[in-house]
Structure formats: structure tokens, C-alpha cells
Design a protein around this motif. Structure first.
Motif, short mmCIF file in Angstrom:
data_model
loop_
_atom_site.label_atom_id
_atom_site.label_comp_id
_atom_site.label_asym_id
_atom_site.label_seq_id
_atom_site.Cartn_x
_atom_site.Cartn_y
_atom_site.Cartn_z
N PRO A 54 -21.79 17.14 44.94
CA PRO A 54 -22.04 16.20 46.11
C PRO A 54 -21.08 16.57 47.39
CG PRO A 54 -20.42 15.33 44.53
CD PRO A 54 -21.01 16.42 43.94
N HIS A 55 -20.25 17.51 47.24
CA HIS A 55 -19.68 18.28 48.58
C HIS A 55 -20.52 18.79 49.50
CE1 HIS A 55 -15.62 17.41 47.22
NE2 HIS A 55 -15.84 17.74 45.97
N ASP A 56 -20.51 18.49 50.79
CA ASP A 56 -21.30 18.99 51.78
C ASP A 56 -20.50 20.07 52.19
OD1 ASP A 56 -22.92 19.75 53.75
OD2 ASP A 56 -22.99 17.93 54.74
N PRO A 57 -20.95 21.35 52.17
CA PRO A 57 -20.44 22.72 52.83
C PRO A 57 -20.13 22.28 54.37
CG PRO A 57 -22.04 23.28 51.26
CD PRO A 57 -22.18 21.98 51.42
N LEU A 104 -14.69 28.04 52.69
CA LEU A 104 -15.21 26.87 53.92
C LEU A 104 -13.78 26.31 54.78
CD1 LEU A 104 -17.70 25.10 51.66
CD2 LEU A 104 -18.34 26.90 53.20
N ILE A 105 -12.77 26.36 53.91
CA ILE A 105 -11.40 25.93 54.54
C ILE A 105 -10.63 27.09 54.96
CG2 ILE A 105 -9.44 24.24 54.10
CD1 ILE A 105 -12.30 23.09 53.55
N ARG A 106 -10.43 27.91 54.30
CA ARG A 106 -9.53 29.20 55.18
C ARG A 106 -10.23 30.18 55.76
NH1 ARG A 106 -5.73 29.78 49.33
NH2 ARG A 106 -6.15 27.72 48.41
N PRO A 107 -9.84 30.84 56.56
CA PRO A 107 -10.48 31.71 57.31
C PRO A 107 -10.38 33.06 56.68
CG PRO A 107 -8.28 31.44 58.39
CD PRO A 107 -8.64 30.56 57.35
N GLU A 108 -10.55 33.26 55.35
CA GLU A 108 -10.60 34.36 54.46
C GLU A 108 -11.61 34.46 53.57
OE1 GLU A 108 -6.39 35.77 52.94
OE2 GLU A 108 -6.21 33.45 53.33
N GLY A 288 -2.11 31.03 40.81
CA GLY A 288 -3.06 31.91 40.12
C GLY A 288 -4.32 31.30 40.37
N MET A 289 -5.23 31.78 39.53
CA MET A 289 -6.77 31.45 39.67
C MET A 289 -6.78 29.64 39.30
SD MET A 289 -8.50 34.18 40.19
CE MET A 289 -10.51 33.69 39.17
N GLY A 290 -6.00 29.38 38.29
CA GLY A 290 -6.24 27.90 38.17
C GLY A 290 -5.81 27.09 39.55
N THR A 291 -4.56 27.52 39.97
CA THR A 291 -4.29 26.62 41.33
C THR A 291 -5.29 26.71 42.26
OG1 THR A 291 -1.90 27.09 40.65
CG2 THR A 291 -2.46 26.43 42.94
N ASN A 298 -10.27 20.09 45.18
CA ASN A 298 -9.79 18.95 46.04
C ASN A 298 -10.07 18.94 47.36
OD1 ASN A 298 -8.24 18.08 43.75
ND2 ASN A 298 -6.48 19.00 44.43
N THR A 299 -10.34 20.46 48.26
CA THR A 299 -10.69 20.31 49.28
C THR A 299 -12.21 20.67 49.74
OG1 THR A 299 -10.50 22.71 49.48
CG2 THR A 299 -8.70 21.31 49.85
N GLY A 300 -13.06 20.49 48.52
CA GLY A 300 -14.31 20.80 48.62
C GLY A 300 -14.81 22.24 49.03
N ASP A 301 -13.95 23.06 48.70
CA ASP A 301 -14.48 24.42 49.26
C ASP A 301 -15.21 25.03 48.09
OD1 ASP A 301 -14.47 27.02 50.32
OD2 ASP A 301 -12.20 27.14 50.60
N LEU A 302 -16.33 25.00 48.31
CA LEU A 302 -17.47 25.34 46.99
C LEU A 302 -17.54 26.92 46.94
CD1 LEU A 302 -20.46 22.75 47.83
CD2 LEU A 302 -18.22 22.57 46.33
N GLY A 303 -17.31 27.48 47.80
CA GLY A 303 -17.21 29.15 47.80
C GLY A 303 -16.23 29.60 46.83
N VAL A 304 -14.88 28.86 47.01
CA VAL A 304 -13.80 29.38 46.30
C VAL A 304 -14.00 28.95 44.58
CG1 VAL A 304 -11.34 28.65 45.76
CG2 VAL A 304 -12.24 29.25 48.13
N VAL A 305 -14.57 27.81 44.59
CA VAL A 305 -14.92 27.33 43.38
C VAL A 305 -15.89 27.79 42.45
CG1 VAL A 305 -15.80 25.20 42.02
CG2 VAL A 305 -14.35 24.70 43.88
N ARG A 306 -16.79 28.37 43.26
CA ARG A 306 -17.77 29.22 42.82
C ARG A 306 -17.46 30.58 42.34
NH1 ARG A 306 -22.84 29.36 46.35
NH2 ARG A 306 -21.27 30.44 47.59
N GLY A 307 -16.84 31.13 43.19
CA GLY A 307 -16.06 32.48 42.98
C GLY A 307 -15.27 32.60 42.03
N VAL A 308 -14.24 31.41 41.90
CA VAL A 308 -13.23 31.41 40.61
C VAL A 308 -13.86 31.46 39.38
CG1 VAL A 308 -11.44 30.20 39.68
CG2 VAL A 308 -11.22 30.70 42.14
N VAL A 309 -14.80 30.50 39.15
CA VAL A 309 -15.56 30.12 38.02
C VAL A 309 -16.37 31.41 37.59
CG1 VAL A 309 -17.11 28.61 36.83
CG2 VAL A 309 -15.53 27.80 38.48
N ILE A 310 -17.02 32.09 38.37
CA ILE A 310 -17.62 33.15 37.87
C ILE A 310 -16.70 34.34 37.60
CG2 ILE A 310 -19.36 35.13 38.86
CD1 ILE A 310 -20.64 33.11 40.66
#
Length: 340
Positions: A54-57, A104-108, A288-291, A298-310
Motif C-alpha cells: 500500500p505504500h506509494d513510492p 526513496l528516502i536516502r540520497p544513496e 545490519g540488514m535487519g535494522t 517504517n519509512t515506506g522505502d520500498l527499494g530498500v525493502v525489496r533489495g534487502v529481502v532479495i
């Protein structure tokens, strides 16, 4: 005539070894070739689940006060309205170049965030697995050797309690006793190995022990059952009757045969450690990866979530491949059964 029979038996044994070796090689090749297909399926599943979030990038990037026009323009510029197969194809092409997109949140780039978090999680995982395996071997063998006695009942009871205890509760208990109560370790934070082995170990021993306890409990019970079953076999009784000492019997035959089942369980344990690391790293404030995953959610940063899970899925698949190869090394006959 006896010589001919010996030659026939020798040739038959050599033929069986050759067939077993060929079966093992085919099975290893099959497992190695299957791993990328499993990773591709896992990647697609993660991509679809994140896409359905449901998060909107656009909202996460532009902020909560962005207008509908700005959000629509952002979606068009980044191809968010393209069909799913097209977006997944672009993602795979980028992934082949180790590009997981931008945060989406951090400039990295996401890959840079993961490259800083992954070594920390790997250190935690290696230390936790080492502690779990070493203590499980000692306690499991001791419980099997003293089967039915008080020490066996104590070890089995403690293992059952640790298996039932949640990781976050064990982490908070460790902090309360050893950090706040005794003051022998810090309550949280991470010290890199470059600062020295002792400061690094002090910062990692708490989360590693917390993460290892549940897995150690499971592995202890499996090793205990496997060792007890093996120690009751006729060849062990015969060897002991022939005057062989316990160390010789244990390490020459029993240990190798009894470890086959625990090795298969180890692959499942690695998966539980990866999932448990999310809570443990958050409790001990380990970067680490969990944090990183929790922060992304928490921030809706879907790119980070997707990358960490993959990356976590790839690590799990690789760990299970290593466990499968280790299982084949311990039990080459299993290749013949699996190949049928």
C-alpha cells in the motif's frame, strides 16, 4: 576359483563406487543449476509483493504534501504505471548489473546501503552459527552419552525452554543481566573489527548469543536423538566389546553417521537465523540488514525493502546449497536414492 571370486567382488565394489560417484556428481550439478531458478522465482515473488504494497513510492519520495499532479508525474517518469512484466524485466536487467535502484528516502543507491549493512549481518550470523553448532555438539553428545540420567534430563529441559523463548525476550534479558546488571558488555551498538578483536567481540557477543540460543536448542535435541540412536546400534556394542575406547568409537564411526540428520536441519536453522536477526539487530541497535529492513518498512522505502529481502533470499538459497553439498559429502549413498 577363490581368486576369481575376489576379483569379481572387487570389480563389483569398484563399479558401485563409480555409480555412486556419478550419481553424486549429477545430483550436485542438478542442485547447482536449480539454485538460480529458485532465486529467480524468489525475486519475482518479492517484486510482486512489494509492488502490491500500500505504500506509494511517489509519496515516500516527494513527501506527504505532494500534489496529485506531482505524484502522477513522478510515476510516469519512473515507469511505475508500466505493466508488471515490463517493470520486472527492467529490474532484472538492472539486477544483473548489481543495481538495486535508488533509496526513496536516502540520497544513496540501495546497493551501497546493503554493502554497509551486509558485512555486519554476516559477522553476526557466522558468530551465531559457530556458537550454536559448537555448544549443540557438546551438549547433544553429552546428553546422548548419559541418556536417561539427570544430566540428560537437565539438558533436554533447558533446550526445550530455550526453543520456546522468543528471541527479542532473550535479548532484553541478556541486556538486563549482562549489560545493565553486571556491566560486562555494552547494551547495544556495533564496533567494527578494525577497532580491535576484543571491542568487536564485546559488541557482538550479546546479539550472537541471543540469536544462537534458539537454534542451539533445536540442534541439541536433534543431535541428542541422532547420537542416542547411533550409540544403540550393534556395531557400537561390538566395538566397545572389542576393547575400543569411547573417543575412538565416537570419532571414527558414530560421529560421522550421527551428523547426517543434524546437517539437514542446519539448512532450516539458517533460515530461522536470518529471520531472527531482524529482531535481534533491532534490540541491540546493530546496523545490519535487519535494522535496514525495519527502517525501510517504517519509512515506506520500498527499494530498500525489496533489495534487502532479495539479498537475504539469495543468502538463504546459497546456505542451503552448501548444506546439501555437505550432506552429500557425509552420505554419498543418498545421491543414489535421490537420483532414482
Amino acid at each position: 576359483m577363490a581368486v576369481v571370486e575376489d576379483d569379481v567382488q572387487t570389480n563389483a565394489a569398484s563399479s558401485r563406487r563409480g555409480l555412486a560417484g556419478a550419481s553424486a556428481r549429477r545430483l550436485v550439478l542438478r542442485r547447482v543449476l536449480l539454485a538460480p531458478a529458485i532465486l529467480l522465482a524468489a525475486t519475482f515473488s518479492v517484486f510482486v509483493m512489494v509492488d502490491l504494497s500500500p505504500h506509494d513510492p511517489a509519496l515516500a519520495t516527494l513527501g506527504p504534501f505532494a500534489s496529485a499532479e506531482d505524484r502522477l508525474r513522478y510515476a510516469e517518469e519512473h515507469g511505475l504505471n508500466d505493466p508488471l512484466p515490463l517493470r520486472f524485466g527492467r529490474f532484472l536487467v538492472a539486477l544483473a548489473h548489481l543495481d538495486l535502484g535508488e533509496s526513496l528516502i536516502r540520497p544513496e543507491p540501495v546497493i551501497e546501503l546493503i554493502s554497509r549493512a551486509l558485512p555486519v549481518s554476516l559477522q553476526l550470523m557466522v558468530l551465531a552459527v559457530t556458537l550454536a553448532v559448537v555448544f549443540a555438539l557438546v551438549l547433544g553428545v553429552l546428553a546422548a552419552w548419559k541418556e536417561g540420567r539427570w544430566i540428560d534430563r537437565v539438558i533436554s529441559g533447558v533446550a526445550a525452554l530455550l526453543h520456546a523463548a522468543p528471541d527479542f525476550w532473550l535479548g532484553l534479558l541478556f541486556i538486563q543481566v549482562f549489560a545493565l546488571g553486571l556491566g560486562v558488555v555494552p547494551s547495544g551498538g556495533y564496533t567494527p573489527p578494525s577497532a580491535g578483536f576484543t571491542p568487536w567481540l564485546s559488541s557482538m557477543i550479546g546479539p550472537a548469543v541471543t540469536l544462537a540460543l534458539g537454534s542451539m536448542a533445536v540442534l541439541t535435541r536433534v543431535i541428542r536423538a541422532s547420537m542416542a540412536d547411533e550409540l544403540a546400534r550393534d556395531y557400537v556394542i561390538t566395538a566397545r566389546g572389542a576393547g575400543l575406547s569411547w573417543p575412538v568409537v565416537l570419532f571414527r564411526n558414530v560421529f560421522r553417521n550421527a551428523l547426517i540428520t543434524p546437517v539437514t536441519v542446519l539448512g532450516i536453522i539458517v533460515g530461522s537465523l536470518i529471520s531472527g536477526a531482524v529482531l535481534v539487530e533491532s534490540v541491540f541497535n546493530i546496523p545490519g540488514m535487519g535494522t535496514l529492513l525495519v527502517a525501510g518498512v517504517n519509512t515506506g522505502d520500498l527499494g530498500v525493502v525489496r533489495g534487502v529481502v532479495i539479498v537475504a533470499a539469495a543468502a538463504f538459497i546459497l546456505a542451503n546449497l552448501v548444506v546439501d553439498l555437505l550432506y552429500l559429502a557425509l552420505s554419498p549413498k543418498s545421491a543414489e536414492v535421490s537420483g532414482q
